[in-house]
Scaffold this active site. Structure first.
Site, PDB file in Angstrom:
ATOM      1  N   ASP A 171       0.822  -1.222   0.000  1.00 35.79           N
ATOM      2  CA  ASP A 171       0.000   0.000   0.000  1.00 35.79           C
ATOM      3  C   ASP A 171       0.853   1.267   0.000  1.00 35.79           C
ATOM      4  O   ASP A 171       0.596   2.201   0.788  1.00 35.79           O
ATOM      5  CB  ASP A 171      -0.926   0.036   1.239  1.00 35.79           C
ATOM      6  CG  ASP A 171      -1.585  -1.280   1.536  1.00 35.79           C
ATOM      7  OD1 ASP A 171      -1.890  -2.007   0.581  1.00 35.79           O
ATOM      8  OD2 ASP A 171      -1.814  -1.586   2.724  1.00 35.79           O
ATOM      9  N   GLU A 225     -11.059  -1.302  -3.249  1.00 33.82           N
ATOM     10  CA  GLU A 225     -10.369  -0.578  -2.162  1.00 33.82           C
ATOM     11  C   GLU A 225      -9.245   0.268  -2.768  1.00 33.82           C
ATOM     12  O   GLU A 225      -9.088   0.342  -3.992  1.00 33.82           O
ATOM     13  CB  GLU A 225      -9.783  -1.571  -1.154  1.00 33.82           C
ATOM     14  CG  GLU A 225      -8.800  -2.549  -1.794  1.00 33.82           C
ATOM     15  CD  GLU A 225      -8.440  -3.727  -0.903  1.00 33.82           C
ATOM     16  OE1 GLU A 225      -9.106  -3.973   0.107  1.00 33.82           O
ATOM     17  OE2 GLU A 225      -7.459  -4.416  -1.248  1.00 33.82           O
TER      18      GLU A 225
HETATM   19  O1  FUB Z   1      -2.372  -3.937   3.602  1.00 35.74           O
HETATM   20  C1  FUB Z   1      -3.639  -4.107   4.183  1.00 35.74           C
HETATM   21  C2  FUB Z   1      -4.745  -4.039   3.186  1.00 35.74           C
HETATM   22  O2  FUB Z   1      -4.402  -4.791   2.043  1.00 35.74           O
HETATM   23  C3  FUB Z   1      -5.014  -2.675   2.624  1.00 35.74           C
HETATM   24  O3  FUB Z   1      -5.728  -1.842   3.447  1.00 35.74           O
HETATM   25  C4  FUB Z   1      -5.724  -3.050   1.399  1.00 35.74           C
HETATM   26  O4  FUB Z   1      -5.863  -2.009   0.484  1.00 35.74           O
HETATM   27  C5  FUB Z   1      -4.882  -4.179   0.895  1.00 35.74           C
HETATM   28  O5  FUB Z   1      -3.787  -3.693   0.151  1.00 35.74           O
END
Ligand code: FUB
Length: 299
Positions: free
Chosen positions: A13, A182
């Site tokens: 991320d 997301e």
């Molecule tokens: O790294 C944790 C979670 O995994 C993130 O919040 C999401 O976007 C995914 O990348």
């Protein structure tokens, strides 16, 4: 060349951002949720040589953090650095959510600014995670956020630690594009709003990034296509990205995470960079993921 990954360790991320003459990357520490209790940062003057800054944000400075410290977004205003984070993988109101920490320099130490989350409930179906803070040219600050296939946007107050209603009186606007899962990100280029997000499941090979272009920060965001995805000869699950602007007129870099080939653990994620290019109509060209990365550049 930078090479890919950019630095050692399991990280995900990545939020790429420019402060002064330096590129900074703030990633999630990609380990099991109960071990995600701090975040490191990395800085570079050329995208090739990176300095690690350990634990710029960590548990001792967030009283309500229990686990799952995720997806930083960092912005500077008037000499203060604001670090937005997701914590605790919130499912029920009050158990966690999106918080904000501040420091007087980009290497921290960042300290929780509120003593509680800024957003701690599920609104419009969006889990409060994966926030990205965007400053528009008129000085407005917006936060795009959301997991569980829903994306909201909110407007931040001048203190960047509060949420204020939009001019139409609404506070949480759902702007979810088709396919969204997301990891929202907003880039303004040539007066257009490029909204990007991740689709698929982050632990597997189908994770990828798609985008839309709009005349407004509020959308509509009509999905145009995929810009970043697995390449079975290089790596899988390329996603949850950000974009940084270089010094040149149209010099942009996409910073993202991916799984090394053959990796079986979803947390095995590494941070990489590629050039991001546009065609003559302003559309984003699909990005080829590489082991080489990008050439050295200066800000
Ligand atoms: O790294 C944790 C979670 O995994 C993130 O919040 C999401 O976007 C995914 O990348």
């Amino acid at each position: 060349m930078s090479g890919n990954p950019l630095f050692e360790g399991w990280y995900a991320d990545p939020e790429g951002v420019v402060f002064g003459k330096e590129f900074w990357i703030y990633p999630t520490y990609s380990k099991p949720y109960d071990e995600q209790l701090f975040m490191d940062a990395f800085s570079s003057k050329d995208l090739v040589h990176w300095t690690k800054h350990e634990r710029v944000l960590s548990q001792e400075n967030i009283s309500w953090l229990r686990r799952a410290l995720w997806a930083p977004s960092v912005i500077e205003k008037d000499g203060t650095y604001y670090f937005y984070f997701g914590a605790n993988d919130m499912h029920e109101k009050g158990e966690g959510g999106i918080g904000v920490a501040t420091a007087d320099n980009p290497a921290g130490p960042f300290k929780d600014a509120l003593g509680h989350p800024l957003i701690d409930e599920v609104i419009n179906g969006a889990q409060p995670i994966d926030q990205f803070v965007f400053k528009d040219d008129d000085g407005s600050y917006y936060m795009y956020y959301g997991g569980w296939r829903h994306c909201n946007m909110v407007r931040l107050g001048d203190d960047l630690k509060s949420i204020i209603p939009f001019e139409d009186g609404e506070t949480f606007k759902e702007i979810t594009p088709k396919g969204y899962v997301e990891g929202p990100f907003m880039l303004k280029r040539g007066g257009k709003y490029y909204f990007m997000w991740s689709e698929g499941g982050w632990t597997g090979p189908d994770y990828h990034v798609a985008y839309a272009i709009s005349d407004s920060p509020f959308g509509q965001f009509e999905r145009i296509g995929t810009i970043l995805e697995s390449d079975m000869d290089v790596a899988t699950g390329a996603g949850h990205h950000s974009v940084v602007k270089g010094r040149g007129k149209d010099e942009y870099y996409i910073v993202y995470h991916r799984h090394p080939l053959g990796s079986k653990d979803g947390n095995n994620r590494v941070v990489c960079v590629e050039k991001m290019k546009f065609d003559e109509e302003g559309k984003i060209l699909p990005v080829k993921i590489t082991f080489e990365g990008v050439p050295a550049t200066k800000l």
